[in-house]
Design an enzyme around this catalytic site. Sequence first.
Site, short mmCIF file in Angstrom:
data_model
loop_
_atom_site.label_atom_id
_atom_site.label_comp_id
_atom_site.label_asym_id
_atom_site.label_seq_id
_atom_site.Cartn_x
_atom_site.Cartn_y
_atom_site.Cartn_z
N THR A 173 0.82 -1.21 0.00
CA THR A 173 0.00 0.00 0.00
C THR A 173 0.86 1.26 0.00
O THR A 173 1.90 1.32 0.66
CB THR A 173 -0.92 0.00 1.24
N GLU A 174 0.40 2.27 -0.74
CA GLU A 174 1.09 3.56 -0.81
C GLU A 174 0.10 4.68 -0.51
O GLU A 174 -1.11 4.47 -0.52
CB GLU A 174 1.71 3.75 -2.20
N GLU A 181 -6.28 -6.09 3.99
CA GLU A 181 -6.27 -7.24 3.08
C GLU A 181 -7.40 -7.17 2.05
O GLU A 181 -7.89 -8.19 1.57
CB GLU A 181 -6.38 -8.56 3.87
N ARG A 232 -24.83 -9.85 35.43
CA ARG A 232 -25.33 -8.50 35.64
C ARG A 232 -26.80 -8.54 36.08
O ARG A 232 -27.65 -9.09 35.37
CB ARG A 232 -25.18 -7.68 34.35
N SER A 252 -14.16 -4.28 2.18
CA SER A 252 -15.42 -4.98 1.91
C SER A 252 -15.91 -4.70 0.49
O SER A 252 -16.46 -5.58 -0.19
CB SER A 252 -16.50 -4.55 2.92
N GLU A 253 -15.68 -3.47 0.03
CA GLU A 253 -16.11 -3.13 -1.33
C GLU A 253 -15.34 -3.95 -2.37
O GLU A 253 -15.91 -4.42 -3.36
CB GLU A 253 -15.90 -1.63 -1.57
#
Length: 387
Positions: free
Chosen positions: A125-126, A368, A270, A371-372
């Site tokens: 990645t850049e 990685e 709880r 989602s798109e």
Amino acid sequence: MFELSAEHQEFRRSVRDFAEAEIAPHAAEWDRKHYFPVEVVQKMGRLGLFGLTAPEEYGGAGGDFTSLCVAIEEISRADQSMGITLEAAVGLGINPILTYGTDEQKATWLPDLVAGRTLAGFGLTEPESGSDAGATKTRAVLDGGEWVIDGSKQFITNSGSSITSCVTVTARTGERPDGKPEISTIIVPTGTPGFTAEAAYDKLGWHASDTHPLSFVNCRVPEANLLGQRGKGFGQFLATLDDGRVAIAAVALGCIRACLEMSVQYAGERQTFGGPIGRKQGVAFQIADLKVMADATELLVYRAAALKDAGASMADFKQAASVAKLYATESAVTATRIATQVFGGYGFMEEYPVTRFYRDAKILEIGEGTSEVQRMLIARSLGLPVE
């Protein structure tokens, strides 16, 4: 059927025992201090976790991909920062060298990486090329038997720790006949003049994970540091990401399981209105949804891992990897939101691990391959001409 074998289940118990003893008690402090626990990473190495899929000749176990996913899931159930450290160390650090390296490159780098004595990063990645990784601007030019690298990378895991030994980077090494950039991958050892791991990021989550931007200014490495064939870097990193997507889904599965377990325990303890909150449908039904997410994610993750281990076609594995990654990571984000709601006001307090899981989960939908991107890949695998 994708049930884990008795051996896998026994291995799961051993990794869980390690994670609960060595990681879970310290994860909150590491998170608070943004501390990368080198000593624990190396304990993971001595346990054999980094060498699960590596050949025995390099000190590995020669095991299957499913075992690695089991280990990543269990470590992530305690702490996602350590889960992603393991995932990236194997999937992005070891695998490219193991898959594409020469015998000399493997002998040089793999023994220490497999043993967990050192770590390696993967510089893809850049600043101006994330999902569009083919638009990399980093360049490498041959000069006198050396690659001269200039450019920058960002969001690179395991790239600047005290035990990082090298980073494999993608770079333009020329132009193809069709006018598109020729992209190759090159191994850059830590300490090479001109290679700088900049200050660590101040992140929303994964505070105990080592993540840096990288810069390369007239950085020279031997021509022999080319990883694989020149011009094949684009295909290499795409294949690398396929495995990584299943492994990231395993991180997400560990997150979902932790949310389920924490929510069940808290809802049983709880007390409000004269009884445990777990007797209220508004709470119980949400926890039931967590169980569905955990079971569905488990099937998707280990189905994809089984396809990998069985040598399924690349097309089938790629689709299964994207399906697992998409469902698992989006479910993990939802699971942390539900768990935080179950805990109510306490879910907003750093006193409880659920807050850390909530912050850590969001990046799962991004790293990685977003989602798109997963939806695009799945649609293309169905024959749709989506862009």
